[in-house]
Design an enzyme around this catalytic site. Structure first.
Site, mmCIF file in Angstrom:
data_model
loop_
_atom_site.group_PDB
_atom_site.id
_atom_site.type_symbol
_atom_site.label_atom_id
_atom_site.label_comp_id
_atom_site.label_asym_id
_atom_site.label_seq_id
_atom_site.Cartn_x
_atom_site.Cartn_y
_atom_site.Cartn_z
ATOM 1 N N GLU A 58 8.827 -70.609 92.469
ATOM 2 C CA GLU A 58 9.554 -70.029 91.351
ATOM 3 C C GLU A 58 10.907 -69.603 91.908
ATOM 4 O O GLU A 58 10.954 -68.850 92.886
ATOM 5 C CB GLU A 58 8.788 -68.813 90.817
ATOM 6 C CG GLU A 58 9.426 -68.308 89.550
ATOM 7 C CD GLU A 58 8.833 -67.004 89.036
ATOM 8 O OE1 GLU A 58 7.742 -66.613 89.468
ATOM 9 O OE2 GLU A 58 9.497 -66.403 88.184
ATOM 10 N N ARG A 283 -3.277 -67.077 101.652
ATOM 11 C CA ARG A 283 -1.856 -66.975 101.935
ATOM 12 C C ARG A 283 -1.627 -66.425 103.335
ATOM 13 O O ARG A 283 -2.494 -65.794 103.929
ATOM 14 C CB ARG A 283 -1.147 -66.120 100.892
ATOM 15 C CG ARG A 283 -1.602 -64.686 100.840
ATOM 16 C CD ARG A 283 -0.721 -63.850 99.899
ATOM 17 N NE ARG A 283 -0.390 -64.538 98.678
ATOM 18 C CZ ARG A 283 0.871 -64.654 98.205
ATOM 19 N NH1 ARG A 283 1.888 -64.139 98.845
ATOM 20 N NH2 ARG A 283 1.110 -65.269 97.075
ATOM 21 N N LYS A 293 8.152 -61.570 97.518
ATOM 22 C CA LYS A 293 9.559 -61.753 97.152
ATOM 23 C C LYS A 293 10.118 -60.495 96.493
ATOM 24 O O LYS A 293 11.286 -60.185 96.646
ATOM 25 C CB LYS A 293 9.708 -62.952 96.215
ATOM 26 C CG LYS A 293 9.824 -64.265 96.993
ATOM 27 C CD LYS A 293 10.190 -65.415 96.086
ATOM 28 C CE LYS A 293 8.984 -65.942 95.379
ATOM 29 N NZ LYS A 293 9.218 -67.218 94.681
HETATM 30 P P1 ATP Z 1 5.477 -63.996 96.546
HETATM 31 O O1 ATP Z 1 4.072 -63.524 96.314
HETATM 32 O O2 ATP Z 1 5.929 -63.901 97.942
HETATM 33 O O3 ATP Z 1 6.463 -63.428 95.610
HETATM 34 P P2 ATP Z 1 4.977 -66.305 95.045
HETATM 35 O O4 ATP Z 1 3.592 -66.774 95.144
HETATM 36 O O5 ATP Z 1 5.315 -65.579 93.827
HETATM 37 O O6 ATP Z 1 5.400 -65.533 96.341
HETATM 38 P P3 ATP Z 1 6.090 -68.851 94.485
HETATM 39 O O7 ATP Z 1 7.513 -69.219 94.448
HETATM 40 O O8 ATP Z 1 5.327 -68.831 93.220
HETATM 41 O O9 ATP Z 1 6.005 -67.453 95.208
HETATM 42 O O10 ATP Z 1 5.323 -69.723 95.558
HETATM 43 C C1 ATP Z 1 5.445 -71.105 95.677
HETATM 44 C C2 ATP Z 1 4.249 -71.627 96.405
HETATM 45 O O11 ATP Z 1 4.149 -71.045 97.698
HETATM 46 C C3 ATP Z 1 2.970 -71.293 95.680
HETATM 47 O O12 ATP Z 1 2.138 -72.441 95.683
HETATM 48 C C4 ATP Z 1 2.391 -70.169 96.464
HETATM 49 O O13 ATP Z 1 1.000 -70.161 96.367
HETATM 50 C C5 ATP Z 1 2.880 -70.476 97.882
HETATM 51 N N1 ATP Z 1 2.979 -69.245 98.662
HETATM 52 C C6 ATP Z 1 3.654 -68.122 98.346
HETATM 53 N N2 ATP Z 1 3.481 -67.171 99.277
HETATM 54 C C7 ATP Z 1 2.696 -67.702 100.234
HETATM 55 C C8 ATP Z 1 2.142 -67.217 101.467
HETATM 56 N N3 ATP Z 1 2.385 -65.988 101.909
HETATM 57 N N4 ATP Z 1 1.366 -68.066 102.181
HETATM 58 C C9 ATP Z 1 1.122 -69.305 101.751
HETATM 59 N N5 ATP Z 1 1.600 -69.822 100.611
HETATM 60 C C10 ATP Z 1 2.372 -69.036 99.844
HETATM 61 MG MG MG Z 2 4.147 -67.125 92.177
#
Ligand code: ATP
Ligand code: MG
Length: 587
Positions: A58, A283, A293
């Site tokens: 995102e 994760r 984020k």
């Molecule tokens: P955050 O929780 O850090 O804000 P998010 O999941 O909202 O991250 P996205 O941009 O939606 O961020 O993530 C894009 C992809 O990266 C998704 O498939 C998510 O599952 C994966 N992802 C995000 N954070 C991690 C992590 N710490 N380890 C592994 N994969 C991750």
């Molecule tokens: Mg997300």
């Protein structure tokens, strides 16, 4: 909570040798439970031999090292199985998304060494299709326009032990729902006044199935669709269908989406469209840092760091600026593997991967952080010799360079002790030490500041027979220290980093009301003048060096030709090896 360490199942796996991943010969792929599932699907012909993954960020912030894990996994699987991996912006929230973030994501994925070829997509490109699907669900009696406020929706949702209550608008006739939904799209209603909800089951044990919101009204400009829309689909009503449109075979995501899967499956089934298979993994969490984020944005907006690419940040851009290589990050991701249980990885493993990589490739140079002046009394005044220094003992092809030597040099303050403890092999009164690539010197006199008593200057003699640091008579001199010639040195700036937080888990706070921000490390950045060898004038941003005995450094973009700026990427002390040894003993 007890610290849980990741198992390093494939500890000996090599980093990809090239930047653009190419198919790996069958049987040579790394293994994990997701790849096992894919192998089985290939065997049974579930997707006619297709393997198609995607990385779906995102664009509401910069990517971090956790995303790198997901990127390596998704693009790595495509590479290993000769499949494809899409890059897709899941841009359903116009309020938090920005073009700057999209651009940084493209740069970071590319820099990590992955190529989405012509498969760059935006969920917002599917808005019309997703809208039509919403109408389809309304027509089928599967969705309704609800006039409860957000608070009321929350209050009637129930809890894990209590079923929810049905909305009074749940049984509106289809025609009325359709009319209202079209009016929502046409901008007839203010923000928050209505939503479109799926009609599933207010008593479901899975809260996600209790008539979740599909669309909300938001009169907000979208970074791509502008003001074309004033209603936006929820992430949950977009993600699965976007995967379906792109004919993704294996939709890999993190564990928190496990209980969203039944909802995605429900939408796909009710719409009768192509069904990808969602697989969840744990994760990445890393000690001494935060990864969400939202929190990273807080650090940036609050001015606690210099920006998203501050070298202390766990962002890809921060790591890049710090001096990390894509190879080191990919190797780290390979070593941590993929699991189904959450754990926290030691940040020292990440540092270890960088050291291993830079040890092979970083040219060695000399620089002094805390200078102590040394006058070599028997060295001819005005004389300058060029000393031959090895650029990289790990790489014969790296050759040698000339480093000027003269009568006055600087050494590190720490490399001299007036009262040396036992086994101190550096300089002390009457003791001999080797100046790397130059001569052996012996300390003859210590000059102190009469007021403070601090040592301000040393006088030494050198042995002309030891040029290059050799001892033709075979005498043993244990200590070798680095130095720079006072007359030739270039004054640079060093930025020395420590962890951004003082706690392994920054989210653990001592008192109520405190936040992760209270665990920020006040000493995470120390800026210091740095006396470096003159050959480093004009060093350009991104270059990486090992300053002998001080660590690996990278040239920061703030550098000017007159004043190079060096970020310390990592020191030379490898704490991971110790942890590994300790773990080995435990087993
Ligand atoms: P955050 O929780 O850090 O804000 P998010 O999941 O909202 O991250 P996205 O941009 O939606 O961020 O993530 C894009 C992809 O990266 C998704 O498939 C998510 O599952 C994966 N992802 C995000 N954070 C991690 C992590 N710490 N380890 C592994 N994969 C991750
Ligand atoms: Mg997300």
């Amino acid at each position: 909570m007890a610290q849980q360490f990741m198992k390093c199942s494939n500890i000996n796996s090599k980093p990809p040798s090239e930047n653009n991943p190419s198919p790996v010969p069958p049987g040579k792929e790394s293994s994990d439970f997701i790849r096992e599932i894919i192998r089985e699907d290939l065997r049974t012909g579930k997707y006619q031999g297709r393997v198609h993954t995607r990385f779906p960020p995102e664009p509401n912030g910069y990517l971090h090292i956790g995303h790198a894990k997901s990127i390596c996994l998704n693009f790595g699987i495509a590479r290993d199985f000769g499949g494809k991996c899409n890059l897709r912006m899941d841009d359903t929230n116009p309020c938090k998304e920005e073009v700057e973030y999209v651009e940084s994501i493209l740069e970071d994925v590319r820099w990590l060494g992955f190529d989405w070829e012509d498969r760059m997509f935006y969920a917002s490109d599917y808005f019309e299709q997703i809208y039509l699907w919403a109408e389809e669900l309304i027509q089928k009696g599967n969705a309704y326009v609800c006039e409860l406020t957000a608070d009321q929706v929350r209050d009637t949702r129930g809890t894990l032990t209590q079923p929810g209550r049905e909305s009074p608008f749940r049984n509106r006739p289809v025609a009325e729902n359709l009319e209202l939904f079209r009016q929502m799209r046409a901008g007839k209603f203010p923000d928050g006044s209505r939503t479109l909800r799926a009609k599933i089951d207010m008593a479901s044990p899975n809260l996600n199935l209790r008539d979740p919101v599909m669309y909300r009204i938001l009169h907000a400009e979208h970074h791509r669709t502008g003001d074309a829309w004033c209603i936006y689909p929820m992430y949950d009503f977009t993600h699965g269908q976007s995967d379906s449109i792109e004919r993704i075979t294996h939709s890999i995501c993190t564990l928190e989406f496990e209980n969203h899967r039944p909802l995605y499956d429900w939408y796909i089934r009710e719409l009768g469209i192509y069904a990808p298979q969602q697989i969840e993994f744990a994760r990445l969490n890393l000690t001494y840092t935060v990864m969400s984020k939202r929190k990273l944005l807080e650090l940036v907006k609050g001015g606690y760091v210099r920006g998203w690419d501050d070298p202390r940040m766990p962002t890809i851009s921060g790591l890049r600026r710090r001096g990390y290589t894509p190879e080191a990050i990919r190797e780290f991701c390979a070593r941590i593997g993929v699991a189904k249980v959450e754990g926290t990885v030691e940040i020292s493993l990440l540092e270890h991967c960088l050291r291993e990589d830079l040890n092979k490739r970083a040219p060695r140079v000399m620089g002094v952080l805390k200078p102590l002046k040394v006058v070599i009394d028997n060295y001819p005044e005005g004389q300058v010799e060029q000393m031959e220094a090895v650029n990289n003992p790990e790489d014969a092809a790296a050759g040698t360079r000339q480093v000027p030597f003269s009568r006055v040099v600087y050494i590190e303050e720490d490399d001299f002790r007036e009262d040396p403890p036992k086994k101190y092999h550096r300089l002390a009164p009457g003791k001999e030490v080797r100046l790397r690539y130059a001569y052996l010197i012996t300390c003859t006199e210590v000059i102190k500041d009469p007021k403070t008593g601090a040592v301000v200057e040393l006088h030494c003699t050198y042995d002309p027979a030891t040029r290059g640091g050799n001892t033709p008579d075979g005498r043993k001199v244990k200590g070798t220290i680095h130095w720079v010639s006072a007359a030739h040195t270039l004054t640079a700036e060093a930025r020395l980093y420590d962890y951004l937080f003082t706690k392994e888990n920054p989210d653990v706070v001592e008192e109520e009301g405190k936040t992760f921000l209270d665990n920020l490390n006040p000493n995470s950045l120390v800026v210091s003048p740095f006396l470096v060898e003159p050959g480093l004038a004009g060093a350009t941003a991104g270059e990486r060096y090992q300053f002998e005995r001080l660590g690996y450094f990278s040239v920061d973009p703030d550098a000017t030709p007159e004043r190079p700026v060096f970020n310390r990427s990592v020191t030379l002390k490898d704490t991971w090896s110790k942890i590994e040894k300790a773990q080995g003993k435990e087993r």
